[in-house]
Design a protein around this motif. Structure first.
Motif, mmCIF file in Angstrom:
data_model
loop_
_atom_site.group_PDB
_atom_site.id
_atom_site.type_symbol
_atom_site.label_atom_id
_atom_site.label_comp_id
_atom_site.label_asym_id
_atom_site.label_seq_id
_atom_site.Cartn_x
_atom_site.Cartn_y
_atom_site.Cartn_z
ATOM 1 N N THR A 1 -7.893 -10.092 0.483
ATOM 2 C CA THR A 1 -6.784 -10.837 1.068
ATOM 3 C C THR A 1 -6.991 -12.333 0.884
ATOM 4 O OG1 THR A 1 -7.792 -11.075 3.250
ATOM 5 C CG2 THR A 1 -6.593 -9.029 2.804
ATOM 6 N N SER B 1 -5.366 4.799 5.015
ATOM 7 C CA SER B 1 -6.208 4.079 5.969
ATOM 8 C C SER B 1 -7.069 3.100 5.201
ATOM 9 C CB SER B 1 -7.069 5.053 6.772
ATOM 10 O OG SER B 1 -7.938 5.766 5.917
ATOM 11 N N TRP B 2 -7.590 2.159 5.911
ATOM 12 C CA TRP B 2 -8.413 1.162 5.238
ATOM 13 C C TRP B 2 -9.428 0.573 6.197
ATOM 14 C CZ3 TRP B 2 -3.080 0.481 5.999
ATOM 15 C CH2 TRP B 2 -2.715 -0.388 7.012
ATOM 16 N N LYS B 3 -10.405 -0.057 5.621
ATOM 17 C CA LYS B 3 -11.363 -0.841 6.382
ATOM 18 C C LYS B 3 -11.574 -2.148 5.627
ATOM 19 C CE LYS B 3 -15.352 1.496 4.347
ATOM 20 N NZ LYS B 3 -16.570 2.298 4.637
ATOM 21 N N SER B 4 -11.892 -3.156 6.387
ATOM 22 C CA SER B 4 -12.025 -4.459 5.753
ATOM 23 C C SER B 4 -13.306 -5.125 6.212
ATOM 24 C CB SER B 4 -10.817 -5.337 6.092
ATOM 25 O OG SER B 4 -10.777 -5.571 7.497
ATOM 26 N N GLU B 5 -13.822 -5.986 5.374
ATOM 27 C CA GLU B 5 -15.010 -6.758 5.718
ATOM 28 C C GLU B 5 -14.910 -8.117 5.058
ATOM 29 O OE1 GLU B 5 -18.173 -4.312 4.407
ATOM 30 O OE2 GLU B 5 -17.725 -4.544 2.285
ATOM 31 N N LEU C 1 0.837 -1.198 0.000
ATOM 32 C CA LEU C 1 0.000 0.000 0.000
ATOM 33 C C LEU C 1 0.877 1.255 0.000
ATOM 34 C CD1 LEU C 1 -2.753 -1.047 2.576
ATOM 35 C CD2 LEU C 1 -2.932 -0.965 0.090
ATOM 36 N N TYR D 1 -10.918 -11.347 2.995
ATOM 37 C CA TYR D 1 -11.376 -10.039 3.484
ATOM 38 C C TYR D 1 -11.156 -8.992 2.394
ATOM 39 C CZ TYR D 1 -12.159 -11.627 8.236
ATOM 40 O OH TYR D 1 -12.654 -12.263 9.349
ATOM 41 N N ALA E 1 -7.215 -14.375 3.119
ATOM 42 C CA ALA E 1 -8.140 -14.861 4.157
ATOM 43 C C ALA E 1 -9.586 -14.526 3.822
ATOM 44 C CB ALA E 1 -7.770 -14.256 5.506
ATOM 45 N N PHE F 1 -8.596 -4.439 -2.530
ATOM 46 C CA PHE F 1 -8.129 -5.780 -2.878
ATOM 47 C C PHE F 1 -8.741 -6.760 -1.908
ATOM 48 C CE2 PHE F 1 -5.170 -6.276 0.665
ATOM 49 C CZ PHE F 1 -4.964 -4.960 1.055
ATOM 50 N N ARG G 1 -8.072 4.060 1.422
ATOM 51 C CA ARG G 1 -8.143 5.438 0.954
ATOM 52 C C ARG G 1 -6.902 6.164 1.452
ATOM 53 N NH1 ARG G 1 -13.686 5.446 3.086
ATOM 54 N NH2 ARG G 1 -15.139 5.053 1.389
#
Lengths: 165, 217
Positions: free
Chosen positions: A126, A156-160, A100, A130, A128, A124, A135
């Protein structure tokens, strides 16, 4: 000190209007615009990365003294680990391309051309499963007050979890 | 070893984020982890109302007149004044300090000013023994000093005296006169100072034989 007092006041008395900006890249751009004021450039000496993020763990400072070979003067520990780099004065070219840090720092040319903050997004999935939505914002800084010779960036990022069909 | 709370994947002890789900680890947080951008302003919205409530209660407490003596027993003013006095007494006992406990010291003993002393039967330039009976039913011996210059003072000679004078706001000051009768004088405490408020009452024995009285009919 003044910024800390403003943050404390905003924390104790949240305004009914727009809430305190939670998104790191938006906060960075807001801080840069406030620091610019009526000036042409934001001075590197006046720039306080701790005003954007408490520990600057998601920030980096790119030194464009030699635009052909930018060098990182600072890499936040989270980005450092994500990219797998260590030490001081890491060259941009030495950072893995898939990281990143490399992806967002590579937008420094847009900042050099426009002289304005630039934002970017990247996502992207992962291994696993996610989905990570990233951003970032790059802020032009000047050590001499004339030319853009540094770029401060935050990512920064957020994952789900990706729903398994 | 850090176990990611999101995906339960193990990470190195010094890891700053989980490589599986990209949850960022923070060493200072109670759980050691937090998701980025998961913080909201909802947890902070209670502070302003709490501060407002504390300020409101503080102003309400300050405006209570603790020396209210005309309040009807059982009324809000009487109850609020009693509550405020209780708080002051509790603070004084807890800290061992009461700034209004005495007005000064006379003859090495704690003394309180006694205003409106024209009605006192005590001669100027000397002392007289009195007994003060308080509304609580307690009574104690005191000295009244009437200097040639300046106002009178109540001097506590009984160990219970200071506490009784500080807690009560109304009392009867009983002065022995030369004829053997006792004069009862009403005194009240306001703003930390005692004062005579009523005219000297006629002793009970003097009413006998007066025209119009029961015994005179």
């Amino acid at each position: 000190m003044k910024m800390r007092m403003q943050q404390l006041i905003r924390m104790l008395f949240p305004q009914p209007g727009p809430a305190l900006e939670r998104r790191l890249h938006k906060r960075a751009v807001q801080y840069w615009r406030n620091a610019l004021g009526d000036r042409e450039m934001v001075a590197l000496a006046d720039f306080d990365p701790l005003a954007i993020e408490d520990d600057s763990s998601h920030g980096f400072l790119l030194n464009l003294g030699m635009p052909i070979e930018p060098v990182f003067s600072y890499i936040g520990p989270v980005l450092e680990q994500e990219a797998g780099v260590h030490g001081d004065q890491v060259r941009l070219a030495a950072v893995p391309q898939h990281s990143l840090l490399r992806r967002f720092a590579s937008h420094y040319l847009r900042v050099l051309e426009s002289g304005q903050p630039e934002t970017a997004e990247y996502d992207f999935v992962t291994s696993a499963g996610y989905h990570v939505l990233c951003r970032g914002a790059l802020l032009p800084l000047s050590a001499d007050g004339v030319t853009v010779d540094h770029v401060y960036g935050v990512v920064s990022w957020k994952s789900e979890k990706v729903a398994v069909c | 070893m850090i176990i990611c709370p999101t995906c339960r994947a193990p990470s190195e002890p010094k890891a700053r984020y989980c490589s599986g789900c990209y949850t960022v680890f923070f060493a200072n947080s109670p759980t050691g982890t937090r998701r980025l951008e998961a913080t909201t302003n909802e947890t902070r919205t209670w502070k302003a109302p709490v501060l407002f409530a504390i300020a409101f209660l503080g102003i309400w407490f300050l405006q209570i007149d603790a020396s209210e003596i005309d309040a009807e027993p059982g009324s809000y003013r009487a109850s609020a004044g009693h509550a405020k006095r209780s708080v002051f007494d509790w603070v004084a006992e807890s800290t061992g300090f009461s700034p209004a406990s005495t007005n000064e010291v006379s003859e090495g003993l704690p003394a309180w000013f006694l205003d409106n002393d024209r009605q006192l039967p005590c001669a100027r330039g000397g002392f007289c023994d009195v007994v003060i009976r308080f509304d609580s039913g307690d009574s104690a011996a005191f000295l009244i000093e009437r200097p040639n210059d300046g106002g009178a003072r109540i001097i506590a000679v009984d160990s219970r005296g200071p506490a009784l004078l500080n807690k009560s706001t109304r009392a009867q000051l009983l002065v022995d006169e030369e004829r053997g009768a006792a004069r009862s004088i009403s005194i009240t405490r306001r703003d930390g100072r005692w004062s005579i408020v009523d005219a000297v009452q006629e002793p009970a024995g003097a009413r006998a034989g007066r025209p119009g009285g029961k015994d005179g009919v």
